[in-house]
Design a protein around this motif. Structure first.
Motif, PDB file in Angstrom:
ATOM      1  N   GLU A   1       0.890  -1.240  -0.015  1.00  0.00           N
ATOM      2  CA  GLU A   1      -0.026   0.036  -0.097  1.00  0.00           C
ATOM      3  C   GLU A   1       0.724   1.209  -0.064  1.00  0.00           C
ATOM      4  OE1 GLU A   1      -3.071   2.509   3.192  1.00  0.00           O
ATOM      5  OE2 GLU A   1      -2.484   0.305   3.539  1.00  0.00           O
ATOM      6  N   TYR A   2       0.520   2.270  -0.940  1.00  0.00           N
ATOM      7  CA  TYR A   2       1.167   3.287  -1.154  1.00  0.00           C
ATOM      8  C   TYR A   2       0.438   4.576  -0.384  1.00  0.00           C
ATOM      9  CZ  TYR A   2       5.033   1.977  -4.237  1.00  0.00           C
ATOM     10  OH  TYR A   2       6.286   1.542  -4.878  1.00  0.00           O
ATOM     11  N   ARG A   3       1.273   5.486   0.227  1.00  0.00           N
ATOM     12  CA  ARG A   3       0.425   6.602   0.723  1.00  0.00           C
ATOM     13  C   ARG A   3       1.513   7.700   0.295  1.00  0.00           C
ATOM     14  NH1 ARG A   3      -1.805   5.188   6.922  1.00  0.00           N
ATOM     15  NH2 ARG A   3      -2.637   2.879   6.259  1.00  0.00           N
ATOM     16  N   PHE A   4       1.100   8.675  -0.675  1.00  0.00           N
ATOM     17  CA  PHE A   4       2.033   9.807  -1.197  1.00  0.00           C
ATOM     18  C   PHE A   4       1.461  10.971  -0.238  1.00  0.00           C
ATOM     19  CE2 PHE A   4       2.520   6.745  -4.665  1.00  0.00           C
ATOM     20  CZ  PHE A   4       4.046   6.795  -4.859  1.00  0.00           C
ATOM     21  N   GLN A   5       2.495  12.040  -0.262  1.00  0.00           N
ATOM     22  CA  GLN A   5       1.966  13.198   0.189  1.00  0.00           C
ATOM     23  C   GLN A   5       1.821  13.162   1.701  1.00  0.00           C
ATOM     24  OE1 GLN A   5      -0.666  14.637  -3.336  1.00  0.00           O
ATOM     25  NE2 GLN A   5      -0.024  16.600  -2.435  1.00  0.00           N
ATOM     26  N   THR A   6       2.517  12.053   2.457  1.00  0.00           N
ATOM     27  CA  THR A   6       2.430  11.726   3.916  1.00  0.00           C
ATOM     28  C   THR A   6       4.034  11.901   4.423  1.00  0.00           C
ATOM     29  OG1 THR A   6       0.643  10.210   3.239  1.00  0.00           O
ATOM     30  CG2 THR A   6       1.658   9.718   5.270  1.00  0.00           C
ATOM     31  N   ARG A   7       3.925  13.065   5.101  1.00  0.00           N
ATOM     32  CA  ARG A   7       5.306  13.299   5.748  1.00  0.00           C
ATOM     33  C   ARG A   7       5.265  12.802   7.080  1.00  0.00           C
ATOM     34  NH1 ARG A   7       5.399  18.506   5.784  1.00  0.00           N
ATOM     35  NH2 ARG A   7       4.976  18.777   7.637  1.00  0.00           N
ATOM     36  N   VAL A   8       6.429  12.028   7.508  1.00  0.00           N
ATOM     37  CA  VAL A   8       6.255  11.625   9.076  1.00  0.00           C
ATOM     38  C   VAL A   8       6.898  12.608   9.873  1.00  0.00           C
ATOM     39  CG1 VAL A   8       7.483   9.907  10.568  1.00  0.00           C
ATOM     40  CG2 VAL A   8       6.678   9.342   8.129  1.00  0.00           C
TER      41      VAL A   8
ATOM     42  N   ARG B   1      16.327  16.686   5.568  1.00  0.00           N
ATOM     43  CA  ARG B   1      16.944  17.230   6.905  1.00  0.00           C
ATOM     44  C   ARG B   1      15.917  17.650   7.847  1.00  0.00           C
ATOM     45  NH1 ARG B   1      19.779  22.068   2.838  1.00  0.00           N
ATOM     46  NH2 ARG B   1      21.761  20.723   2.019  1.00  0.00           N
ATOM     47  N   ASP B   2      14.759  17.887   7.822  1.00  0.00           N
ATOM     48  CA  ASP B   2      13.938  17.927   8.884  1.00  0.00           C
ATOM     49  C   ASP B   2      13.563  16.464   9.633  1.00  0.00           C
ATOM     50  OD1 ASP B   2      12.657  16.967   6.435  1.00  0.00           O
ATOM     51  OD2 ASP B   2      10.904  18.435   6.578  1.00  0.00           O
ATOM     52  N   THR B   3      13.692  15.697   8.542  1.00  0.00           N
ATOM     53  CA  THR B   3      13.428  14.205   9.447  1.00  0.00           C
ATOM     54  C   THR B   3      14.812  13.993  10.041  1.00  0.00           C
ATOM     55  OG1 THR B   3      12.229  13.828   7.561  1.00  0.00           O
ATOM     56  CG2 THR B   3      12.597  12.006   8.878  1.00  0.00           C
ATOM     57  N   PHE B   4      15.780  14.251   9.461  1.00  0.00           N
ATOM     58  CA  PHE B   4      17.053  13.635  10.339  1.00  0.00           C
ATOM     59  C   PHE B   4      17.024  14.468  11.825  1.00  0.00           C
ATOM     60  CE2 PHE B   4      19.836  13.769   6.301  1.00  0.00           C
ATOM     61  CZ  PHE B   4      19.396  12.710   5.863  1.00  0.00           C
ATOM     62  N   ALA B   5      16.695  15.863  12.021  1.00  0.00           N
ATOM     63  CA  ALA B   5      16.445  16.498  12.971  1.00  0.00           C
ATOM     64  C   ALA B   5      15.458  15.853  13.907  1.00  0.00           C
ATOM     65  CB  ALA B   5      15.910  18.149  12.963  1.00  0.00           C
ATOM     66  N   MET B   6      14.196  15.468  13.445  1.00  0.00           N
ATOM     67  CA  MET B   6      13.297  14.669  14.229  1.00  0.00           C
ATOM     68  C   MET B   6      13.808  13.631  14.926  1.00  0.00           C
ATOM     69  SD  MET B   6      10.861  12.075  14.050  1.00  0.00           S
ATOM     70  CE  MET B   6      10.639  11.667  12.123  1.00  0.00           C
ATOM     71  N   LEU B   7      14.530  12.953  14.258  1.00  0.00           N
ATOM     72  CA  LEU B   7      15.019  11.579  14.694  1.00  0.00           C
ATOM     73  C   LEU B   7      16.106  11.808  15.635  1.00  0.00           C
ATOM     74  CD1 LEU B   7      15.095   9.472  11.130  1.00  0.00           C
ATOM     75  CD2 LEU B   7      13.648   9.016  13.172  1.00  0.00           C
ATOM     76  N   GLN B   8      16.998  12.788  15.518  1.00  0.00           N
ATOM     77  CA  GLN B   8      17.672  13.167  16.501  1.00  0.00           C
ATOM     78  C   GLN B   8      16.957  13.616  17.955  1.00  0.00           C
ATOM     79  OE1 GLN B   8      20.065  16.845  16.443  1.00  0.00           O
ATOM     80  NE2 GLN B   8      21.986  15.822  16.838  1.00  0.00           N
TER      81      GLN B   8
END
Length: 537
Positions: free
Chosen positions: A224-231, A271-278
């Motif tokens: 199942e694909y979900r596009f335009q879905t940012r974590v 880059r925003d996801t990197f920051a979120m994970l950190q």
């Protein structure tokens, strides 16, 4: 079957010459050769006037054991290896659905392998489907309009979709996983010759249709694909023993997605996801990358420099180069992601910044060759401290490039002659830059570190002695190239899970474990297998 390697023939050999050479090499009569197929073809262009083709062939002969016994000890002859892919597990009834974040080469193949093993993955991507993403990308190139969620970096297919489509790497591959990748690409519409050429490529237009075909395959298997879905957040629980484990994902829509197996294939520019994970405490460390420019030469110059009188031969195609120089200031300058017969493209994913990359179509028939001309940098020396300091380093120079280009997504550019002389370019010369939405002649030294400028000025004449015309005064340099690889590594253990977060599987180029389409896809397979084994245990 037997595999025979290092079989050398002239560039202009006839079709009959190959079976004749096989028989001669094996010492058999023509009637004893039952069948043959080319497994790999490369060329040796070290002597431009005598370019040779180098074959690896699979052969069937009348008496295989007799041939092997007679040629015992020949390192270029042995049984044909089994390169077929063998799944490591099958999904148990009622198993939880893993989640894959990202649809670049790594996420695409992680999703494909999981789907083929029956795990019905859920695949998230912050960008759009590839056709819509292509329209948004052209919006930046043609109208200087950037969509930060749909561009060269983000969307179905990942950054590799807008590249030369190179399908080779230097990774060690004893399980022949690269063959699995190439075979799936051919099923999806890639030309069959990618299975035999030593340096195969596809090009952007073909990659678009292939990505669509692979999506259909995954969906047909229950994915199942979900596009335009940012974590935007990751839910991590800590148990009584102190172990951290993924429980779910917070999506930008406000939804919560329960998940205890998450493949993080987010690419090198999230880059925003990197920051979120950190911020969530996921273990991350700084990693080296490089900075520089895209340099353009007429492709005909590169063809002549590499192939001499054989330039233009259709078997050889457009010539490539790979060069490096170790400088007096301790830096290494090298070519990166060389795109024969291609174009320089706008590759930024953030407003108010300029970043470049290279792209080719399958034909590689554009006027110019372009390559990254970059300087290696090191976290301890150039951006110590915070593991995400490399991102700040990238952003700093990309922002300066935006201003130097005119603050409208045009890129700063300079003639090599002016760059070497330390003066700004007021106009460009005979070589027309391919970058869109356009370039502004200026001084690239204002948007590159001093150590990089010093090293590049030393390397250009050196490269000019290796490739005729490389240092021609009218050669165009377009800045800046900052996205050579991820500036971070989300370190993982032998089980492919994050060092400190169970259930999180960092993968591909963004996690610091690949560089290019093929190596990222292979890493996606390995990570998918690790996920499958953890779910099937």
């Amino acid at each position: 079957m037997l595999r025979l390697t290092d079989l050398i023939l002239p560039l202009d050999h006839t079709p009959e010459a190959l079976p004749a050479a096989i028989c001669k090499r094996l010492g058999i009569a023509p009637g004893d050769l039952l069948d043959h197929a080319v497994a790999r073809r490369a060329h040796d262009a070290r002597r431009k006037t005598n370019i040779q083709l180098v074959y690896t062939v699979d052969v069937r002969v009348r008496d295989e054991s007799a041939v092997l016994a007679r040629l015992h000890g020949d390192r270029n002859l042995g049984p044909t290896p089994d390169t077929s892919y063998k799944p490591v597990a099958q999904a148990p009834a009622g198993s939880k659905r893993p989640v894959v974040i990202g649809t670049g080469p790594c996420g695409l193949f992680a999703g494909l392998i999981l789907a083929q093993m029956g795990f019905r993955p859920i695949i998230l991507d912050r960008g759009k489907v590839v056709r819509e993403r292509t329209k948004d990308t052209w919006g930046l190139w043609r109208r200087s309009v950037l969509n930060p969620e749909s561009n060269v970096q983000f969307g179905e297919g990942g950054a590799g979709t807008f590249s030369d489509g190179k399908l080779y790497s230097r990774i060690k591959d004893p399980r022949h996983l690269n063959r699995k990748v190439l075979t799936e690409f051919v099923k999806a519409g890639a030309p069959p010759e990618i299975l035999t050429e030593a340096h195969p490529h596809i090009g952007t237009f073909r990659l678009v249709t292939m990505v669509e075909s692979l999506r259909e395959t995954i969906e047909g298997l229950g994915g199942e694909y979900r596009f335009q879905t940012r974590v935007d957040g990751i839910d991590i629980a800590t148990d009584a023993s102190g172990e951290r484990r993924v429980r779910g994902l917070h999506l930008h829509t406000g939804d919560y997605l329960e998940a205890d197996r998450v493949v993080m294939a987010i690419g090198h520019s999230a880059r925003d996801t990197f920051a979120m994970l950190q911020a969530a405490g996921v273990y991350v460390e700084a990693k080296p990358f490089s900075i520089g420019v895209r340099i353009e030469h007429p492709q005909s110059w590169i063809d002549r420099a590499r192939f001499g009188p054989n330039a233009g031969n259709p078997i050889l195609g457009a010539a490539e180069y790979h060069i490096a120089h170790h400088c007096r200031n301790g830096r290494t300058v090298y070519s990166f992601c060389m795109c024969p017969g291609g174009t320089v493209v706008a590759a930024t994913s953030e407003e108010g910044r300029v970043a470049t990359n290279g792209m080719s179509q399958y034909s590689r028939n554009e006027r110019n060759a372009n390559s990254g001309f970059v300087v290696a940098i090191d976290p301890a020396r150039d951006y110590p401290g915070d593991p995400l300091a490399g991102i700040a380093f990238q952003r700093h120079w990309e922002s300066l490039a935006f201003v130097a280009g005119g603050s409208n997504y045009k890129a700063p550019a300079q003639r090599v002659g002016d760059f070497l002389a330390g003066r700004p370019s007021e106009a460009l010369g005979s070589i027309v830059p391919s970058y869109r939405p356009g370039v502004t002649p200026t001084d690239l030294a204002q948007c590159l570190p001093d150590f990089a400028v010093e090293a590049m000025r030393e390397a250009i004449p050196v490269f000019g002695r290796q490739i005729a015309g490389y240092d021609h005064p009218d050669v165009v340099m377009t800045g800046v190239e900052t996205r050579t690889s991820s500036p971070v590594r989300f370190t993982r253990g032998a089980d492919f899970q994050s060092l400190n977060t169970a259930g999180l599987f960092p993968a591909g180029e963004g996690a610091g474990y690949a560089g290019g389409i093929l190596s990222a896809a292979v890493d996606g397979i390995k990570v998918a297998e690790a996920v499958a084994l953890s779910l099937a245990a």
